[in-house]
Each structure stands twice: as structure tokens, then as C-alpha cells.
Write a protein that holds these residues in place. Structure first.
Motif: not given
Length: 238
Positions: A136-152
Motif C-alpha cells: 500500500p501507499f504506492f501508485t501505479t506510477d511508482t510500480a511502472a517505474t520500478i518495473l521499467a528499471l527492473d527489466i532494463d
């Protein structure tokens, strides 16, 4: 121009502004075709979809639902949207996998892991990340950014509803607001332009990944961005 992109969509991309349903068949088919067009250009595609068509925080406040369970309701909404678009892709011949940051649903979603996600991309599958960050407390903006960084990923394609890109002021309030063709992540924070959550922007300050912000009203804009045409705004590090 790009070899691997993350497509960030709002839940509103899946249904019209007016109407009682949370999903619209024509909108689903349209988004699926857009993803296929990118995929057909030999670009690996990851997708994160919000849940604004299903659940919004303001509704939780009105009902009196506490923040943590309300956030989990939003995460579940992103699972519904991801499964819906994944099914629409299957109908037009594109294989995909729906990963989840919350406990997976057997035969529907798979627990997210970086190695498996990258393997799926290399196998020619579109991947979805549902469930936000799983916390909780995180938006899909943060989720998208983390995933984008994670998969390069090379870029985050941030499709906006009715907005052509990043402006120096709110164009709905200030008619003289100017569209910015390029902007740095530091400038986004300093000017508090609300392109995405500041916590997500902070993750990108020293990263090579770009964000392309553009209007999704014209479906052709997605491929215009892929072809590096001069539309929208390019956000990047200094």
C-alpha cells in the motif's frame, strides 16, 4: 529506436468517460491492437495499467474505507484490467503473461520475478505487471517505474488522456501554458509539474531511461513515438 518499452496506461483507457461499465469492448480491442502494432515492430513490450475505471481513492474516502484496504482494492483492480487486455491480445494472436506483485491467482496470474519476466520478453511475449508494487501507499506510477528499471526498458511510454505532453503550467487552468518538448527529471521535481508521482521521478534522476509523454486520443500517436516523431514531451536525466 527502442528495443524494449514499458507502456503505462490509465484505467480510463479501457472505457469511455460516460457509461456504467468498467470495461468497453471497443476500447479493449483498440488498446490490444496498439500493443500488437508495437510488438509487430520487433519491440519487447511490458504493460502497467491503472485501475481508475474500477476504483478510485476518492470513492474510498467517501465510503469511509481506510487507506490500506483501499489501496489493496486498487491493486486488485489492476489485475482485472491486465487480464482483460491480455485476453484481448490473445484474440488477435499475441501471447502474453500477467505477472502479479500480490499473491497470484492460479491459472490466471503468475508471481512476478525479474528473470522470468525477461525470459518471457525474450520469448516474444508481452508481459503485464499487475498488483502495483504489492504494497500500500504506492501508485501505479511508482510500480511502472520500478518495473521499467527492473527489466532494463529503454523508455516508459506514458499515454495521457486528452493531454499532449508536459506543460509549464496546468493547461486546464492557464490557457497560456506552453508545451515543453524536453524536460529533465530534476526540472520535473523542481517545478513540481505532476507528470507522475515525485517519488517515481526520484528513482529516475540518474538513470538512462526516457519517459515519452503524449496524447493517447489518437491511436497513431503510439507508433509516432516509437518512430521518434516530434510529438509530446521527452523526459530524461540531465
Amino acid at each position: 529506436m527502442y528495443k524494449r518499452v514499458l507502456l503505462k496506461l490509465s484505467g480510463e483507457a479501457l472505457h469511455p468517460a460516460k457509461g456504467n461499465s468498467i470495461l468497453n469492448v471497443d476500447y479493449l480491442k483498440n488498446i490490444a491492437q496498439i500493443i500488437k502494432d508495437i510488438y509487430d515492430n520487433h519491440i519487447e513490450v511490458a504493460v502497467v495499467i491503472g485501475a481508475g475505471n474500477i476504483w478510485r481513492g476518492k470513492l474510498a474516502d467517501a465510503i469511509g474505507i481506510e487507506r490500506v484496504p483501499a489501496d489493496y482494492m486498487g491493486m486488485l483492480g489492476t489485475v482485472i484490467n491486465a487480464v482483460a487486455v491480455s485476453s484481448a491480445l490473445k484474440n488477435i494472436g499475441v501471447d502474453s503473461v500477467v505477472y502479479s506483485s500480490i499473491p497470484p491467482i492460479p491459472d490466471v496470474t503468475v508471481a512476478y520475478s525479474k528473470p522470468e519476466a525477461i525470459k518471457s520478453l525474450k520469448e516474444g511475449k508481452v508481459i503485464f505487471l499487475s498488483g502495483g508494487t504489492g504494497k500500500p501507499f504506492f501508485t501505479t506510477d511508482t510500480a511502472a517505474t520500478i518495473l521499467a528499471l527492473d527489466i532494463d526498458a529503454d523508455a516508459i511510454l506514458m499515454a495521457k488522456n486528452g493531454v499532449d505532453g508536459v506543460y509549464n503550467d496546468d493547461p486546464t487552468i492557464n490557457k497560456n501554458a506552453k508545451l515543453l518538448k524536453t524536460i529533465t527529471y530534476r526540472e520535473m521535481l523542481d517545478k513540481d509539474l505532476k507528470v507522475m508521482d515525485n517519488s517515481a521521478v526520484e528513482l529516475l534522476l540518474d538513470k538512462d531511461i526516457e519517459i515519452r509523454v503524449f496524447n493517447m486520443s489518437d491511436p497513431k500517436n503510439f507508433m509516432r513515438v516509437i518512430n521518434d516523431e516530434d510529438i509530446g514531451t521527452i523526459c530524461r536525466k540531465e
